[in-house]
Motif scaffolding. Structure first.
Motif, PDB file in Angstrom:
ATOM      1  N   GLU A 452       0.830  -1.205   0.000  1.00 37.19           N
ATOM      2  CA  GLU A 452       0.000   0.000   0.000  1.00 37.19           C
ATOM      3  C   GLU A 452       0.866   1.258   0.000  1.00 37.19           C
ATOM      4  OE1 GLU A 452      -3.456   2.168   2.744  1.00 37.19           O
ATOM      5  OE2 GLU A 452      -2.789   0.137   3.240  1.00 37.19           O
ATOM      6  N   ALA A 453       1.941   1.228   0.797  1.00 34.64           N
ATOM      7  CA  ALA A 453       2.852   2.376   0.845  1.00 34.64           C
ATOM      8  C   ALA A 453       3.506   2.599  -0.510  1.00 34.64           C
ATOM      9  CB  ALA A 453       3.913   2.141   1.922  1.00 34.64           C
ATOM     10  N   LEU A 454       3.876   1.508  -1.171  1.00 36.69           N
ATOM     11  CA  LEU A 454       4.529   1.582  -2.477  1.00 36.69           C
ATOM     12  C   LEU A 454       3.571   2.183  -3.506  1.00 36.69           C
ATOM     13  CD1 LEU A 454       7.368   0.608  -3.392  1.00 36.69           C
ATOM     14  CD2 LEU A 454       6.302  -1.470  -4.206  1.00 36.69           C
ATOM     15  N   VAL A 455       2.328   1.720  -3.484  1.00 33.46           N
ATOM     16  CA  VAL A 455       1.321   2.206  -4.445  1.00 33.46           C
ATOM     17  C   VAL A 455       0.988   3.672  -4.167  1.00 33.46           C
ATOM     18  CG1 VAL A 455      -1.094   1.960  -5.169  1.00 33.46           C
ATOM     19  CG2 VAL A 455       0.338  -0.072  -4.882  1.00 33.46           C
ATOM     20  N   SER A 456       0.891   4.051  -2.892  1.00 37.89           N
ATOM     21  CA  SER A 456       0.521   5.423  -2.538  1.00 37.89           C
ATOM     22  C   SER A 456       1.584   6.425  -2.980  1.00 37.89           C
ATOM     23  CB  SER A 456       0.279   5.543  -1.026  1.00 37.89           C
ATOM     24  OG  SER A 456       1.492   5.384  -0.319  1.00 37.89           O
ATOM     25  N   LYS A 457       2.823   5.976  -3.125  1.00 40.77           N
ATOM     26  CA  LYS A 457       3.896   6.856  -3.604  1.00 40.77           C
ATOM     27  C   LYS A 457       4.022   6.815  -5.130  1.00 40.77           C
ATOM     28  CE  LYS A 457       6.687   6.754   0.582  1.00 40.77           C
ATOM     29  NZ  LYS A 457       6.642   8.216   0.794  1.00 40.77           N
ATOM     30  N   GLY A 458       3.120   6.077  -5.780  1.00 43.39           N
ATOM     31  CA  GLY A 458       3.151   6.006  -7.232  1.00 43.39           C
ATOM     32  C   GLY A 458       4.304   5.178  -7.758  1.00 43.39           C
ATOM     33  N   LEU A 459       4.793   4.225  -6.947  1.00 48.35           N
ATOM     34  CA  LEU A 459       5.937   3.402  -7.351  1.00 48.35           C
ATOM     35  C   LEU A 459       5.518   1.993  -7.773  1.00 48.35           C
ATOM     36  CD1 LEU A 459       8.456   4.546  -4.582  1.00 48.35           C
ATOM     37  CD2 LEU A 459       8.249   5.372  -6.934  1.00 48.35           C
ATOM     38  N   ALA A 460       4.220   1.757  -7.812  1.00 49.98           N
ATOM     39  CA  ALA A 460       3.674   0.486  -8.300  1.00 49.98           C
ATOM     40  C   ALA A 460       2.204   0.727  -8.634  1.00 49.98           C
ATOM     41  CB  ALA A 460       3.815  -0.621  -7.259  1.00 49.98           C
ATOM     42  N   THR A 461       1.628  -0.164  -9.440  1.00 48.98           N
ATOM     43  CA  THR A 461       0.212  -0.050  -9.775  1.00 48.98           C
ATOM     44  C   THR A 461      -0.522  -1.297  -9.289  1.00 48.98           C
ATOM     45  OG1 THR A 461       0.696  -0.972 -11.950  1.00 48.98           O
ATOM     46  CG2 THR A 461       0.581   1.427 -11.778  1.00 48.98           C
ATOM     47  N   VAL A 462      -1.838  -1.196  -9.221  1.00 47.52           N
ATOM     48  CA  VAL A 462      -2.661  -2.299  -8.721  1.00 47.52           C
ATOM     49  C   VAL A 462      -3.165  -3.128  -9.897  1.00 47.52           C
ATOM     50  CG1 VAL A 462      -4.674  -2.929  -7.343  1.00 47.52           C
ATOM     51  CG2 VAL A 462      -3.353  -0.895  -6.754  1.00 47.52           C
ATOM     52  N   ILE A 463      -3.053  -4.438  -9.768  1.00 53.24           N
ATOM     53  CA  ILE A 463      -3.520  -5.357 -10.823  1.00 53.24           C
ATOM     54  C   ILE A 463      -5.045  -5.414 -10.792  1.00 53.24           C
ATOM     55  CG2 ILE A 463      -3.509  -7.763 -11.586  1.00 53.24           C
ATOM     56  CD1 ILE A 463      -0.715  -8.003 -10.300  1.00 53.24           C
ATOM     57  N   ARG A 464      -5.665  -5.367 -11.972  1.00 56.52           N
ATOM     58  CA  ARG A 464      -7.122  -5.530 -12.073  1.00 56.52           C
ATOM     59  C   ARG A 464      -7.425  -7.002 -12.362  1.00 56.52           C
ATOM     60  NH1 ARG A 464      -5.842  -0.591 -10.627  1.00 56.52           N
ATOM     61  NH2 ARG A 464      -7.620   0.847 -10.597  1.00 56.52           N
ATOM     62  N   TYR A 465      -8.485  -7.519 -11.737  1.00 56.71           N
ATOM     63  CA  TYR A 465      -8.823  -8.940 -11.862  1.00 56.71           C
ATOM     64  C   TYR A 465     -10.203  -9.125 -12.478  1.00 56.71           C
ATOM     65  CZ  TYR A 465      -5.051  -9.686  -8.456  1.00 56.71           C
ATOM     66  OH  TYR A 465      -3.846  -9.720  -7.814  1.00 56.71           O
ATOM     67  N   ARG A 466     -10.437 -10.333 -13.017  1.00 55.86           N
ATOM     68  CA  ARG A 466     -11.816 -10.721 -13.344  1.00 55.86           C
ATOM     69  C   ARG A 466     -12.611 -10.763 -12.039  1.00 55.86           C
ATOM     70  NH1 ARG A 466      -9.249 -15.092 -15.207  1.00 55.86           N
ATOM     71  NH2 ARG A 466     -10.499 -16.363 -13.799  1.00 55.86           N
ATOM     72  N   GLN A 467     -13.917 -10.524 -12.149  1.00 51.12           N
ATOM     73  CA  GLN A 467     -14.713 -10.437 -10.926  1.00 51.12           C
ATOM     74  C   GLN A 467     -14.721 -11.748 -10.147  1.00 51.12           C
ATOM     75  OE1 GLN A 467     -15.918  -7.439  -9.854  1.00 51.12           O
ATOM     76  NE2 GLN A 467     -15.997  -8.684  -8.019  1.00 51.12           N
ATOM     77  N   ASP A 468     -14.583 -12.873 -10.848  1.00 53.79           N
ATOM     78  CA  ASP A 468     -14.630 -14.159 -10.156  1.00 53.79           C
ATOM     79  C   ASP A 468     -13.252 -14.657  -9.750  1.00 53.79           C
ATOM     80  OD1 ASP A 468     -13.701 -14.581 -12.676  1.00 53.79           O
ATOM     81  OD2 ASP A 468     -14.883 -16.386 -13.076  1.00 53.79           O
ATOM     82  N   ASP A 469     -12.217 -13.827  -9.943  1.00 57.24           N
ATOM     83  CA  ASP A 469     -10.851 -14.221  -9.570  1.00 57.24           C
ATOM     84  C   ASP A 469     -10.619 -13.842  -8.116  1.00 57.24           C
ATOM     85  OD1 ASP A 469      -8.216 -14.812  -9.283  1.00 57.24           O
ATOM     86  OD2 ASP A 469      -7.529 -13.747 -11.065  1.00 57.24           O
ATOM     87  N   ASP A 470     -10.558 -14.848  -7.267  1.00 51.64           N
ATOM     88  CA  ASP A 470     -10.433 -14.599  -5.828  1.00 51.64           C
ATOM     89  C   ASP A 470      -8.976 -14.550  -5.376  1.00 51.64           C
ATOM     90  OD1 ASP A 470     -12.105 -14.132  -3.554  1.00 51.64           O
ATOM     91  OD2 ASP A 470     -11.370 -16.017  -2.718  1.00 51.64           O
ATOM     92  N   GLN A 471      -8.055 -14.768  -6.291  1.00 51.59           N
ATOM     93  CA  GLN A 471      -6.641 -14.751  -5.921  1.00 51.59           C
ATOM     94  C   GLN A 471      -6.139 -13.320  -5.964  1.00 51.59           C
ATOM     95  OE1 GLN A 471      -4.329 -17.662  -8.096  1.00 51.59           O
ATOM     96  NE2 GLN A 471      -4.898 -19.153  -6.565  1.00 51.59           N
ATOM     97  N   ARG A 472      -6.284 -12.653  -4.836  1.00 55.98           N
ATOM     98  CA  ARG A 472      -5.905 -11.247  -4.748  1.00 55.98           C
ATOM     99  C   ARG A 472      -5.534 -10.904  -3.308  1.00 55.98           C
ATOM    100  NH1 ARG A 472     -11.282  -8.166  -6.324  1.00 55.98           N
ATOM    101  NH2 ARG A 472     -11.250  -9.677  -8.021  1.00 55.98           N
ATOM    102  N   SER A 473      -5.022  -9.702  -3.116  1.00 51.38           N
ATOM    103  CA  SER A 473      -4.606  -9.264  -1.786  1.00 51.38           C
ATOM    104  C   SER A 473      -5.789  -9.217  -0.824  1.00 51.38           C
ATOM    105  CB  SER A 473      -3.962  -7.878  -1.869  1.00 51.38           C
ATOM    106  OG  SER A 473      -3.782  -7.330  -0.584  1.00 51.38           O
ATOM    107  N   SER A 474      -5.527  -9.555   0.427  1.00 51.80           N
ATOM    108  CA  SER A 474      -6.573  -9.453   1.450  1.00 51.80           C
ATOM    109  C   SER A 474      -6.868  -7.993   1.785  1.00 51.80           C
ATOM    110  CB  SER A 474      -6.137 -10.209   2.714  1.00 51.80           C
ATOM    111  OG  SER A 474      -4.848  -9.803   3.125  1.00 51.80           O
ATOM    112  N   HIS A 475      -6.037  -7.078   1.275  1.00 48.54           N
ATOM    113  CA  HIS A 475      -6.245  -5.634   1.485  1.00 48.54           C
ATOM    114  C   HIS A 475      -6.390  -4.939   0.135  1.00 48.54           C
ATOM    115  CE1 HIS A 475      -5.293  -5.698   5.837  1.00 48.54           C
ATOM    116  NE2 HIS A 475      -4.526  -6.714   5.491  1.00 48.54           N
TER     117      HIS A 475
END
Length: 910
Positions: A452-475
């Protein structure tokens, strides 16, 4: 439909209508309702009941979309109050009813009573009594029910109730608004404050039509953050429900349909409004999730205002219990033991910007990928020169900044790892390389989510998933919110500014460049570096941030076991303990900030020197841990004694490289030591500073004129081009100019930065220190750098004496030295070297008297007894002086010889 066949009267009389029961689902108008039965294994049956013998006004009707020329029909007077009277009285309540008439089209008319039997309130009579309905025209009062309706109507007329009141009832006609010109502005104008509403229709479990009060906007509201199974419309116009769609719709209908609610308008999607519906009994959004009727959706959960974590927790509750839509759900980490799902580990290495290598408590190493984020990457195909080898860390925009953020935050620290999912291995395709199995986790340190800290500084982006893809961050929601903030604030990858460029020269193995660079590194003394790679126990690749270059660095003074090497046609096995030495060096220095002293280079263009980590010499540490031997080239180094001492201790333990060591008699060393004589070669120096621990700084008299000339030229240059106040940003270890209290500028080095107002500097030509604001600092002009004239202040300590540990006694000694020699010319002789600084004897220039001996004579210090033969004569002189001071009970000795019993108490050692 629930019913009870209650027959009454004699067999010869008229048939008594069957009394049936149901729950009121919906009020269609002032004279029609829909009742339902009890649900059994699915939504219950429904039927429409129209009230006999009365008429209420028709409600407004919107023109059909298939009729472009059609017009909307408004409410008839008193139609909406009649509907509302029934809605508030009946919705969700149990009623009983009798069917009196059924038309050929199947329309049913009858009497409705509130409660379980016909003794309850007669709904038709109540409507007529309130003036909200009339008896049907032409109906004669020829039975008791019709007589009562007639009486009720007369009473309502007499009391001027409802439609019998004065006026035409136009105030009861709603100004219905079916569309909103600017939905975004409409939503924003309510500032997320609850709006009173009535739910008029439920399309599916998460989409409703609501009447917003008091302005009568009829809007479609989609529940923020969730989606229920829907009804798929087929080509023939029919609808096919997805699994659990009908059940989800009934769940929402039975709780919200025609109920008074409050809606928080949160956003809009096309003409539909996203919102949260609040009912006194709870939040329907959370209930649908908890019962397994809905799933969270990423595109709208970001606008949900009542706590995203509550929605995720409700969804997790249903998943864990495999309720309804989650009946076949398998958790991403279902096959992991608890100890493998959550653990604490030490970070050993950062891999680019989305993965780290950690050391588990078991000693094993594990690569952890940060869940649901993507590191910076090259956009487009033509951004990279085809002839140039890509160096991702330096050539991909913001990759270096991302790696550095993680390195400074994590290396060597313990972190909490929560595994979110295991991404299986994937084979290579034409466009995507092969990936091995990856463990993806949320990594936190001090409560901070690193991704989250990395993304908030613009040093990484968040992966977009299919709606039924449950393999993602718990946050995942926090990551999306952090990315939204970074985009809004234009941070890092989302910045409109020019992309940072890192021109890093790699001079590893480039003999020509290395030769040119060598003198500069030698003159620099200790340089800051970051260890980028460890080839073996004594061979490393370093990044020098100040010089922005990469070098290969070999540890001086030691002989480290060689590792295995792949040669043409054969594989050369590594020497014993080579892997242990490599691992030791990796764990100690990989990606750490270190200091290096370059002494020379080899014929392959590799630099040779000393590497210090947290004040410790890596060469000495390797020897100390029996992973290296001392090389004969260390003899000319100031670290030779430390290396020999470490090697001797390692030999005695007989471990690792010394496992088969057998002590050999030393024959030649002792005579050499015995024959060595004390060297007395005094040179003139000027004492500039005395420190609180009785060390002192001196300038060489012979180079004094050079310093004076440099200072004069430097001050003239500064006077011509004065530094702009506040323009200089100090960095630790950097040379600069500093304005002393006398108003003059001097050369200095930044030692520590507490704040812009408190910068610790060391005056390199005089040895004194000061804390200054950054406004009194400036950039050191290159013409006056340490390359032109090295720092003139050299630190020394007195030989043959012990500095008192007691603060008062030490102050007395320092004060005496300051009075005697500060800012005076003396004669200096180096007696022996030490890890900190050389130990010397100092003489007064005129009398040639020994300053240290004078301190002993005055009882201000004690003698440090050394056993080297060449020092015995001078040590004897010092000890005699100490005995004289003791006899005269001077200073330290005023209470006698305290060393026998009280040395520890008073902080002295014999």
């Amino acid at each position: 439909m629930a019913s009870s066949a209650q027959s009454g009267g004699s067999s010869g009389g008229p048939a008594v209508p069957t009394v049936q029961r149901g729950i009121v689902k919906m009020v269609l108008s002032g004279c029609a309702i829909i009742v339902r039965g009890q649900p059994r294994g699915g939504p219950p049956p429904e039927r429409q009941i129209n009230l006999s013998n009365i008429r209420a006004g028709n409600l407004a009707r919107r023109a059909a979309a298939t009729q472009p020329d059609g017009k909307d029909t408004p409410d008839e007077p008193w139609a909406f109050p009649a509907r509302e009277f029934l809605r508030k009285k009946l919705i969700g309540k149990e009623v009983c009813f009798t069917i009196e008439n059924k038309t050929p089209q199947g329309r049913e008319y009858g009497m409705i009573y509130l409660g379980k039997d016909t003794n309850g309130e007669n709904i038709a009579e109540s409507l007529v009594a309130e003036g909200l309905a009339t008896r049907r025209e032409g109906m004669r009062a020829n039975n008791p029910e019709q007589n009562r309706l007639s009486e009720c109507e007369e009473q309502a007329k007499a009391a001027k109730k409802g439609m019998w009141s004065e006026g035409n009832g136009s105030h009861t006609i709603r100004d219905l608004k079916y569309t909103i010109e600017n939905p975004r502005h409409f939503v924003d104008s309510h500032h997320q404050k609850p709006v009173n509403a009535i739910i008029e229709h439920v399309r599916d479990g998460s989409v409703v039509r609501a009447l917003l009060l008091p302005d009568y906007y009829l809007v479609t509201v989609m529940l923020s953050g969730i989606k229920c199974p829907t009804f798929r419309r087929e080509a023939d116009g029919s609808e096919t429900p997805e699994p659990f769609a009908a059940e989800a719709k009934f769940f929402t209908e039975s709780r919200l349909l025609q109920r008074d609610v409050q809606i928080i308008l949160e956003s809009c999607h096309n003409q539909n409004i996203l919102g949260t519906i609040l009912h006194p009994n709870g939040n329907i959004t959370e209930l649908l999730l908890k019962e397994g009727f809905a799933r969270c959706v990423d595109w709208s959960i970001a606008v949900y205002t009542r706590g995203v974590e509550k929605l995720r927790a409700a969804e997790r509750f249903a998943k864990e219990r495999r309720l309804r839509i989650w009946r076949d759900y398998v958790a991403p980490t279902a096959n992991l033991d608890q100890k493998d799902k959550q653990f604490v580990a030490k970070v050993m290495q950062v891999l680019n910007a989305d993965a780290i290598v950690v050391k588990l408590n078991s000693g094993d190493y594990k690569t952890i990928h940060l869940s649901s984020i993507r590191p910076p990457r090259l956009e487009g195909e033509n951004t990279q020169d085809k002839n140039k080898k890509l160096r991702p860390l330096y050539d991909i925009p913001y990759m270096f900044e991302a790696r550095e953020f993680l390195r400074k935050k994590l290396i060597g620290k313990k972190v909490n790892v929560t595994v979110d999912y295991i991404r299986p291995a994937s084979p290579a395709t034409e466009t995507v390389p092969a990936f091995s199995e990856r463990t993806c986790a949320t990594v936190t340190i001090g409560g901070i989510n690193i991704a989250e800290a990395l993304v908030s500084k613009g040093l990484a982006t968040v992966i977009r998933y299919r709606q039924d893809d449950d393999q993602r961050s718990s946050h995942y929601d926090e990551l999306l919110a952090a990315e939204a903030r970074a985009i809004k604030n234009g941070k890092g990858l989302h910045s409109k500014k020019e992309v940072p460029i890192h021109r890093v020269a790699d001079i590893s193995g480039d003999t020509q460049k290395a030769k040119q660079f060598l003198p500069f590194l030698q003159r620099a003394g200790r340089s800051e570096a970051v260890v980028e790679y460890v080839f073996s126990g004594s061979r490393l690749k370093l990044y020098l941030p100040k010089e922005t270059c990469l070098i290969t660095f070999l540890l001086a003074g030691i002989e480290c076991p060689r590792g295995a090497r792949n040669l043409p046609g054969l594989v050369q096995e590594g020497e014993p303990f080579s892997e242990e030495a490599t691992l030791f060096t990796k764990e100690l220095v990989l990606q750490r900030e270190v200091e290096v002293e370059v002494e020379s280079m080899d014929k392959a263009g590799n630099f040779i020197g000393w590497l210090h980590i947290d004040g410790a010499n890596l060469s000495v540490l390797l020897v100390e841990h029996a992973l290296s031997k001392v090389h004969f080239t260390a003899e000319r180094s100031s670290y030779y004694k430390s290396l020999l001492s470490a090697e001797e201790a390692a030999k005695q333990k007989k471990e690792k490289v010394w496992a088969h060591y057998e002590e050999q008699p030393v024959e030649e060393v002792m005579p050499v030591l015995e024959e060595k004589e004390r060297s007395a070669s005094y040179k003139p120096v000027f004492v500039t500073e005395i420190t609180d621990d009785l060390h002192f700084y001196v300038q060489d008299v012979e180079t004094g004129t050079q310093l004076e000339k440099l200072m004069e030229n430097m001050r003239n240059d500064i006077a011509s081009h004065p530094p702009v106040e506040g323009s200089y940003a100090p960095r630790r270890g950097e040379f600069c100019i500093a304005k002393f209290v006398d108003g003059e500028w001097y050369r200095a080095r930044v030692e520590k930065i507490e704040s812009p107002a408190k910068v610790h500097v060391f005056y390199i030509d005089y040895g004194n220190r000061e804390i200054l604001p950054s406004t009194r600092l400036g950039t050191l002009p290159p013409a006056f750098s340490t390359r032109v004239l090295p720092a003139q202040a050299t630190e020394y300590a007195f030989a043959f004496i012990q500095v008192p540990q007691d603060e008062d006694a030490r102050t007395d000694a320092v004060d005496s030295v300051v009075r005697d020699i500060q800012n005076t010319q003396c004669l200096l002789n180096v007696e022996h070297l030490s890890a900190g600084c050389p130990h010397v004897t100092l003489q007064f220039a005129d009398s040639k008297g020994d300053v240290g001996l004078g301190l002993v004579k005055e009882g201000l210090v004690m003698v440090e007894v050394r056993k080297e033969k060449q020092f015995q004569k001078v040590i004897t002189e010092y000890l005699n002086a100490q005995e004289s001071a003791k006899s005269a009970r001077l200073n330290l000795w005023r209470y006698g010889d305290f060393r026998a019993d009280d040395a520890d108490e008073f902080g002295y050692s014999r």
